[in-house]
Design a protein around this motif. Sequence first.
Motif, PDB file in Angstrom:
ATOM      1  N   GLY A  36      -8.597   8.874   3.870  1.00  0.00           N
ATOM      2  CA  GLY A  36      -8.819  10.035   3.011  1.00  0.00           C
ATOM      3  C   GLY A  36      -7.529  10.690   2.548  1.00  0.00           C
ATOM      4  N   ALA A  38      -4.372   8.709   1.997  1.00  0.00           N
ATOM      5  CA  ALA A  38      -3.366   7.695   1.665  1.00  0.00           C
ATOM      6  C   ALA A  38      -2.813   7.918   0.250  1.00  0.00           C
ATOM      7  CB  ALA A  38      -3.979   6.309   1.804  1.00  0.00           C
ATOM      8  N   PRO A  39      -1.679   7.274  -0.059  1.00  0.00           N
ATOM      9  CA  PRO A  39      -1.050   7.470  -1.381  1.00  0.00           C
ATOM     10  C   PRO A  39      -1.904   6.990  -2.549  1.00  0.00           C
ATOM     11  CG  PRO A  39       0.492   6.433   0.137  1.00  0.00           C
ATOM     12  CD  PRO A  39      -0.844   6.439   0.821  1.00  0.00           C
ATOM     13  N   MET A  40      -2.815   6.074  -2.304  1.00  0.00           N
ATOM     14  CA  MET A  40      -3.727   5.607  -3.369  1.00  0.00           C
ATOM     15  C   MET A  40      -4.985   5.086  -2.701  1.00  0.00           C
ATOM     16  SD  MET A  40      -1.478   2.279  -4.376  1.00  0.00           S
ATOM     17  CE  MET A  40       0.081   3.135  -4.130  1.00  0.00           C
ATOM     18  N   LEU A  41      -6.061   5.046  -3.457  1.00  0.00           N
ATOM     19  CA  LEU A  41      -7.344   4.646  -2.870  1.00  0.00           C
ATOM     20  C   LEU A  41      -7.281   3.238  -2.282  1.00  0.00           C
ATOM     21  CD1 LEU A  41      -9.883   6.039  -5.505  1.00  0.00           C
ATOM     22  CD2 LEU A  41      -9.245   7.030  -3.300  1.00  0.00           C
ATOM     23  N   GLU A  42      -6.535   2.367  -2.940  1.00  0.00           N
ATOM     24  CA  GLU A  42      -6.428   0.993  -2.443  1.00  0.00           C
ATOM     25  C   GLU A  42      -5.855   0.974  -1.025  1.00  0.00           C
ATOM     26  OE1 GLU A  42      -5.712   2.015  -5.404  1.00  0.00           O
ATOM     27  OE2 GLU A  42      -6.501   0.615  -6.900  1.00  0.00           O
ATOM     28  N   ASP A  44      -6.078   3.588   1.121  1.00  0.00           N
ATOM     29  CA  ASP A  44      -7.117   4.135   1.996  1.00  0.00           C
ATOM     30  C   ASP A  44      -7.986   2.998   2.500  1.00  0.00           C
ATOM     31  OD1 ASP A  44      -7.264   7.042   2.385  1.00  0.00           O
ATOM     32  OD2 ASP A  44      -7.287   7.152   0.215  1.00  0.00           O
ATOM     33  N   MET A  45      -8.329   2.106   1.575  1.00  0.00           N
ATOM     34  CA  MET A  45      -9.166   0.951   1.921  1.00  0.00           C
ATOM     35  C   MET A  45      -8.421   0.025   2.889  1.00  0.00           C
ATOM     36  SD  MET A  45     -11.992   1.053  -0.016  1.00  0.00           S
ATOM     37  CE  MET A  45     -12.580  -0.614  -0.241  1.00  0.00           C
ATOM     38  N   ALA A  46      -7.192  -0.315   2.534  1.00  0.00           N
ATOM     39  CA  ALA A  46      -6.457  -1.318   3.315  1.00  0.00           C
ATOM     40  C   ALA A  46      -6.154  -0.803   4.720  1.00  0.00           C
ATOM     41  CB  ALA A  46      -5.161  -1.696   2.595  1.00  0.00           C
TER      42      ALA A  46
ATOM     43  N   MET B  64     -15.001  11.785   1.344  1.00  0.00           N
ATOM     44  CA  MET B  64     -14.350  11.150   2.497  1.00  0.00           C
ATOM     45  C   MET B  64     -13.809  12.204   3.468  1.00  0.00           C
ATOM     46  SD  MET B  64     -12.131   8.283   0.464  1.00  0.00           S
ATOM     47  CE  MET B  64     -11.389   7.516   1.923  1.00  0.00           C
ATOM     48  N   GLN B  88     -14.788   4.311   4.628  1.00  0.00           N
ATOM     49  CA  GLN B  88     -14.133   3.291   3.809  1.00  0.00           C
ATOM     50  C   GLN B  88     -15.062   2.824   2.683  1.00  0.00           C
ATOM     51  OE1 GLN B  88     -13.764  -0.622   5.367  1.00  0.00           O
ATOM     52  NE2 GLN B  88     -11.721  -0.943   4.536  1.00  0.00           N
ATOM     53  N   GLY B 306       1.970  11.004  -1.891  1.00  0.00           N
ATOM     54  CA  GLY B 306       1.941   9.579  -2.199  1.00  0.00           C
ATOM     55  C   GLY B 306       2.680   9.229  -3.476  1.00  0.00           C
TER      56      GLY B 306
END
Lengths: 258, 330
Positions: A36, A38-42, A44-46, B64, B88, B306
Motif C-alpha cells: 500500500g 510502494a513507489p508504484m503499484l507494480e 506493491d504487487m511484486a 488497500m 495484493q 517513490g
Amino acid sequence: MPVANIQVSETPLVLYTLRRADDALILGHRLSEWCGHAPMLEEDMALSNIALDLIGQARELYSYAAKVEGKDNDEDKLAYLRDVRQYRNLLLVEQPNGDFAQTLVRQFFYSAFADLYWRAMMTSRDATLAAIAAKSEKESAYHLRHASEWLIRLGDGTDESHARAQAAIDHLWAFTGEMFDVDEGERALINAGIAIDPGLLRGRWLQTISDVVSEATLVLPQNNWMQQGGRTGRHSEHLGHLLSELQSMQRTFPGLTW
Amino acid sequence: MYTQALNTAETDDRGLEDAAKAAQFQARIDAEERIESNDWMPAAYRKTLTRQISQHAHSEVVGMLPEGNWITRAPTLRRKAALLAKVQDECGHGLYLYAAAETLGASREELVDAMLAGKAKYSSIFNYPTLTWADIGTIGWLVDGAAIMNQIPLCRCSYGPYARAMIRVCKEESFHQRQGYEIMLTLCRGSDEQKAMAQDALNRWWWPVLMMFGPPDAASQHSDTSTKWKIKRFSNDELRQKFVDATVPQAQYLGLTIPDPGMTQDADGHWRYSEIDWAEFKQVLAGNGPCNRDRIAARRKAHAEGAWVREAAAAYAAKRAQRQTAQAAE
C-alpha cells in the motif's frame, strides 16, 4: 492461559530449521510493511508477492520444526510466542525497510544467497527440507532477478538513486557475513548430509553480487568487518519492535482461535 | 473493490456530436453490442466511463490502506498470508482498472494526480478506520459483498474493456467475501470477547456499507444517462435492497444483530431498513470522514517518496535505449 513465551527444545535439526523459518518470516514481514506504500503499484504487487513466498516458506519450515521437536508447538506458537532472544534469524533480514534502495539491497544480498542455498539444499538427505528447498529455489530465483534488475536501475539511474543505492550497500554489507557462519550443531548436520555447507557457496555468491553491483556502476565496501548475533538471539534493537507488532494479537488475546 | 455512484451528469456537449453517429451508437447499445476502445463514442460516454472506471481504480488502491493496516498484526500466519494476498489482489484490480481507463485515452499519471489532488473521488467506505481484527472480517463480508452486488451487473456493461475487467475482479471479490465471512464465523464461534468484537465491527460498518450504493434513487442525478448507455443496469436502491436481503440471513447465521432496531421483513420477504443518515454520507464525501485526511496523506506520501525511484527507472530506460541505438548504429 499461555501468555508466556513457549519453550523450544532446540536440538540441532530443530534449531537449524527454526533459523531458516525465522529468516523467511522476518523478511516476509518487513516486505509486507510496504503493501500500500510502494513507489508504484507494480512494486506493491511484486513486494507483496515476494513477502507471500517467504511467509509460505516460513510456515512450512515452522511446521517441520514443530514436527521434529515433537512437543505441543505449531507454526503459530513458534512465530507468535517466542521473544526476541528466542528468535534465530539473520540480523540482515530484521533491518528496517529504510528507503526503497535499502529494501532492495537487503533483498538482493539475501536472495543471492537463498537462491544458491535452496538449490544446494535440494540434495539434502532430509526429505522434507529437500522438498521445501525445491519449492523455495524457484521462488528465490525470481526474487533475485527482481532485486538485481532494480539494483541496476537504481545504480545506473539518476545521481540520487545511485547515491541511495550505494548508501544502502555500505550500510547493509556488514550483515552479510552471518549468512555463511556455521556452528557446531550445524557442522554435524552438514556432515550427516542434512544441511549444506554455506561456506562453499560464498565464492559464487560474491561473484553474483560483484557482477550485478558492477553493472549497476556501484562498488562493494572495502571494510569486511561483519556483525554477528542473530543466530544465537543477540539481535539489533529493531527486532523487538517488529515482534511487538507481529505478536500483538496473540499476546493480547492468548489461547484463542482466529 | 468498488465504484460508487458519484458521477455528475455530463450531457451538455452531446449537442455537438454528429446526430447520425449518436443514433447508430445508441442502436448498438440497445442491441447489447460491446463498445470497444477504437469505436466511435459520444464524448459524454467517454467522460462518464473514464470517471467511473478511474474512481473504481482509486477505490481499489485507497482500499488497500484500511486492510493493509492489519497485515503486520494478523493473528496467525495463515490469516497474515491470506490478508496480504487479498490486499495484493486489490492492487491488481487497481492496475487492471487504470489500464481499462487508459483505453479511453486518459493516462494513469493524470488520473492518479487528480486523486492525489483531491479532485477525483474514491469510495466513501475507505474513510472509516479498521480498529480491530473483526473489521478485517467485516470488510470482506460486507464491503466486498456490497462491491460484488454492484459489480456483477457491470460485467454486462456496454464498454467492453470495463466489462471484461469486472468478470475477473468479481471472481476474486467473491473469494474475498467468503474469506471475510469465514473470519466472522470463526470469531462468532469463539470466546465472548471475540463475539463482542464481531458485533462491534458490524455495528460500526453496517450503515457506511449501505451508503456504498450511493444516494437514494430520488436524489440521484445521473442514473438516466448511465442506464440508457447500459453502464448501469440497476438503480442504487435496487442494489441496496438486494444486498440487505442477502445479508440479513448471513448475520442471523452468525448470531449477530444488524444495528437497525426498526428493520422489518415485508410480505414479499424483503428486509426493510430504516432511514439512512445521508448527512453523514455527505460529510464523508465532503472530506470530513474519520480517515479522509489520513488516506490521502498516505497515498501522497507513498507517491512523493517513490518519485526518485520512478525517475531512476525512467532515466535507466532512457540510457538503455540510447545505448541500444548507439550499438545498432555501429
